[in-house]
Design an enzyme around this catalytic site. Structure first.
Site, PDB file in Angstrom:
ATOM      1  N   VAL A  68     -97.134  -8.181  60.302  1.00  0.00           N
ATOM      2  CA  VAL A  68     -97.626  -9.182  59.351  1.00  0.00           C
ATOM      3  C   VAL A  68     -98.499 -10.169  60.104  1.00  0.00           C
ATOM      4  O   VAL A  68     -98.137 -10.650  61.171  1.00  0.00           O
ATOM      5  CB  VAL A  68     -96.446  -9.932  58.681  1.00  0.00           C
ATOM      6  CG1 VAL A  68     -96.962 -11.086  57.826  1.00  0.00           C
ATOM      7  CG2 VAL A  68     -95.607  -8.988  57.844  1.00  0.00           C
ATOM      8  N   ALA A 113     -98.820 -13.858  64.051  1.00  0.00           N
ATOM      9  CA  ALA A 113     -98.405 -12.552  63.532  1.00  0.00           C
ATOM     10  C   ALA A 113     -96.992 -12.255  64.017  1.00  0.00           C
ATOM     11  O   ALA A 113     -96.476 -12.929  64.907  1.00  0.00           O
ATOM     12  CB  ALA A 113     -99.348 -11.458  64.022  1.00  0.00           C
ATOM     13  N   LYS A 114     -96.384 -11.263  63.446  1.00  0.00           N
ATOM     14  CA  LYS A 114     -95.097 -10.770  63.942  1.00  0.00           C
ATOM     15  C   LYS A 114     -94.925  -9.363  63.435  1.00  0.00           C
ATOM     16  O   LYS A 114     -95.545  -8.961  62.450  1.00  0.00           O
ATOM     17  CB  LYS A 114     -93.954 -11.640  63.394  1.00  0.00           C
ATOM     18  CG  LYS A 114     -92.712 -11.567  64.245  1.00  0.00           C
ATOM     19  CD  LYS A 114     -92.887 -12.421  65.482  1.00  0.00           C
ATOM     20  CE  LYS A 114     -91.621 -12.607  66.244  1.00  0.00           C
ATOM     21  NZ  LYS A 114     -91.713 -13.804  67.121  1.00  0.00           N
ATOM     22  N   GLY A 115     -94.068  -8.608  64.116  1.00  0.00           N
ATOM     23  CA  GLY A 115     -93.797  -7.252  63.661  1.00  0.00           C
ATOM     24  C   GLY A 115     -92.407  -6.845  64.059  1.00  0.00           C
ATOM     25  O   GLY A 115     -91.710  -7.579  64.760  1.00  0.00           O
ATOM     26  N   ASP A 154     -90.176  -9.417  71.817  1.00  0.00           N
ATOM     27  CA  ASP A 154     -89.339 -10.332  71.030  1.00  0.00           C
ATOM     28  C   ASP A 154     -87.916  -9.775  71.137  1.00  0.00           C
ATOM     29  O   ASP A 154     -87.605  -9.081  72.115  1.00  0.00           O
ATOM     30  CB  ASP A 154     -89.872 -10.425  69.584  1.00  0.00           C
ATOM     31  CG  ASP A 154     -89.322 -11.635  68.844  1.00  0.00           C
ATOM     32  OD1 ASP A 154     -89.776 -12.757  69.107  1.00  0.00           O
ATOM     33  OD2 ASP A 154     -88.401 -11.462  68.018  1.00  0.00           O
TER      34      ASP A 154
END
Ligand code: GLU
Length: 424
Positions: A68, A113-115, A154
């Site tokens: 995202v 962003a992150k995923g 992460d």
């Protein structure tokens, strides 16, 4: 009703809703225009992929993954990838929005962003983990690149996982592309100081927060929830700055010794037995108990929404430093504020990781690598400036450090978004 079914019957705290509530409050204080509020309270892009992975026993499992991007106004999207059984789109959207504010507060030229993948990586063999990582990397490659979106480690993802992603995207291109991810091993363009960067940053802002509160770090006791990269390095760095680390925990629970833990012994015991429990001289505590211990400083460095309206009234620390993203919910924030407990917010406290990720990306792009001293000096400068700007806003507007940080960050993103205008 058993405890488990009671928990299941409650509506889960939504990380995304919490992130939006925090933004809405900042937008109100900043008196943002309607278009800016509408744009910034939503994510820009969300990619959901379902992809097959060959398992060692011949079966094929289909996994779900996400990437995202929240906002790209200030530069390429930046943020980690997590592998966790509870990861879902709602969580990843919140984490992406928090990355936008974090990069803006640190004043590094990235959007957020992150995923992640919904998976328990502990249940996979190393070969399965590699195949899952490579396939996921390939699936999100339509978004990822040095100029567009740069992932990083992460929860439950490591330098090795980043190496597989870098290799996969490099194989596809036919040449090495180190700048597609950060948090890589040194051997392939990683940065000195990156593995310690988040914990180092936590210790820098903890010291600044102590100064602000008139607290003496050399007599301050600390409890840390989470003993992954962030929690374990924070423990080490805080101890090096004179704090007495009395309690630590990981997914299996924690240990407490009011006289202080010898961290080298803790690490050795954990390596030997795979557990924190059983360390001689330390009492076992649950993760919930750890949060409520009588310590001066509490560092939640695991997952989001662990301090809620349910337990905020029982927190005894004077200072909470958010090593994790989103560990304190907005309802809990209000309770802690009322009780005079200071919270150093995630977007400030754990910004050290993405800051050195930025340094790594810059080094990769110019193929010129810096000494560790240079990196640590630059990191300290970024963290201390962000703390000072946050405190200044908090004092000027008489708001919490969280809102002070949001005012600085949201203002920067709003300005970039507004000066670029709306296409077409
Ligand atoms: N996952 C880390 C964070 O939440 C680091 C992100 C990065 O380095 O891009 O800030």
């Amino acid at each position: 009703m058993t405890l488990a079914s009671e928990a299941a019957a409650l509506p889960a705290e939504s990380a995304w809703r919490n992130a939006q509530r925090q933004f809405d409050r900042a937008a109100e204080l900043l008196d943002l225009t309607q278009p800016l509020r509408a744009i910034l309270r939503e994510v820009h892009r969300e990619l959901v992929v379902h992809f097959p992975v060959k398992m060692d026993d011949g079966r094929v499992e289909v996994y779900t993954g996400f990437r995202v991007q929240h906002n790209l106004a200030r530069g390429p999207a930046k943020g980690g990838l997590r592998f966790h059984p509870d990861t879902d789109l709602d969580e990843v959207k919140a984490l992406a929005m928090w990355m936008t504010w974090k990069c803006a507060l640190a004043n590094i030229p990235f959007g957020g962003a992150k995923g992640g993948v919904t998976v328990d990586p502990q249940a996979l063999s190393r070969a399965e983990l590699e195949r899952l990582t490579r396939r996921f990397a390939s699936e999100i490659s339509l978004l990822v690149g040095p100029a567009s979106d740069i992932p990083a480690p992460d929860v439950n993802t490591s330098a090795q996982v980043m190496a597989w992603i870098m290799d996969t995207l490099s194989m596809d291109a036919g040449y090495s592309r180190p700048a597609v991810v950060t948090g890589k091993p040194l051997a392939i363009g990683g940065s000195r100081g990156r593995p310690e960067a988040t914990g180092r940053g936590v210790s820098i802002v903890a010291l600044d927060a102590c100064r602000r509160l008139g607290m003496d770090p050399t007599t301050a006791t600390v409890a840390i929830q989470g003993f992954g990269n962030v929690g374990s390095v924070s423990a080490r760095m805080l101890a090096a700055r004179g704090f007495r680390v009395c309690a630590v925990s990981d997914v299996n629970g924690g240990i407490h010794n009011p006289g202080g833990l010898e961290l080298e012994e803790v690490e050795a015991h954990l390596r030997r037995t795979g557990r924190l429990a059983g360390l001689p001289g330390a009492r076992e505590v649950s993760n919930a108990e750890l949060l409520e211990l009588p310590v001066d400083v509490l560092v939640p460095a695991a997952l989001e929404s662990v301090i809620t309206a349910g337990n905020a009234g029982r927190i005894q620390a004077r200072l909470v430093v958010e090593g994790a993203n989103g560990p304190v919910t907005p309802d809990a924030d209000a309770i802690l504020e009322r009780r005079g407990i200071t919270v150093v917010p995630d977007i400030l406290a754990n910004a050290g990781g993405v800051t050195v990720s930025y340094f790594e990306w810059v080094q990769d792009l110019q193929s010129f690598f810096w000494d560790e001293d240079d990196i640590n000096i630059k990191l300290e400068r970024v963290m201390r400036r962000a703390f000072a700007e946050t405190a200044e806003q908090a004092d000027a507007r008489r708001v919490s450090l969280r809102m002070g940080a949001y005012l600085v960050a949201v203002q920067r993103v709003a300005e970039a978004t507004s000066v670029r205008g709306i296409f077409p």
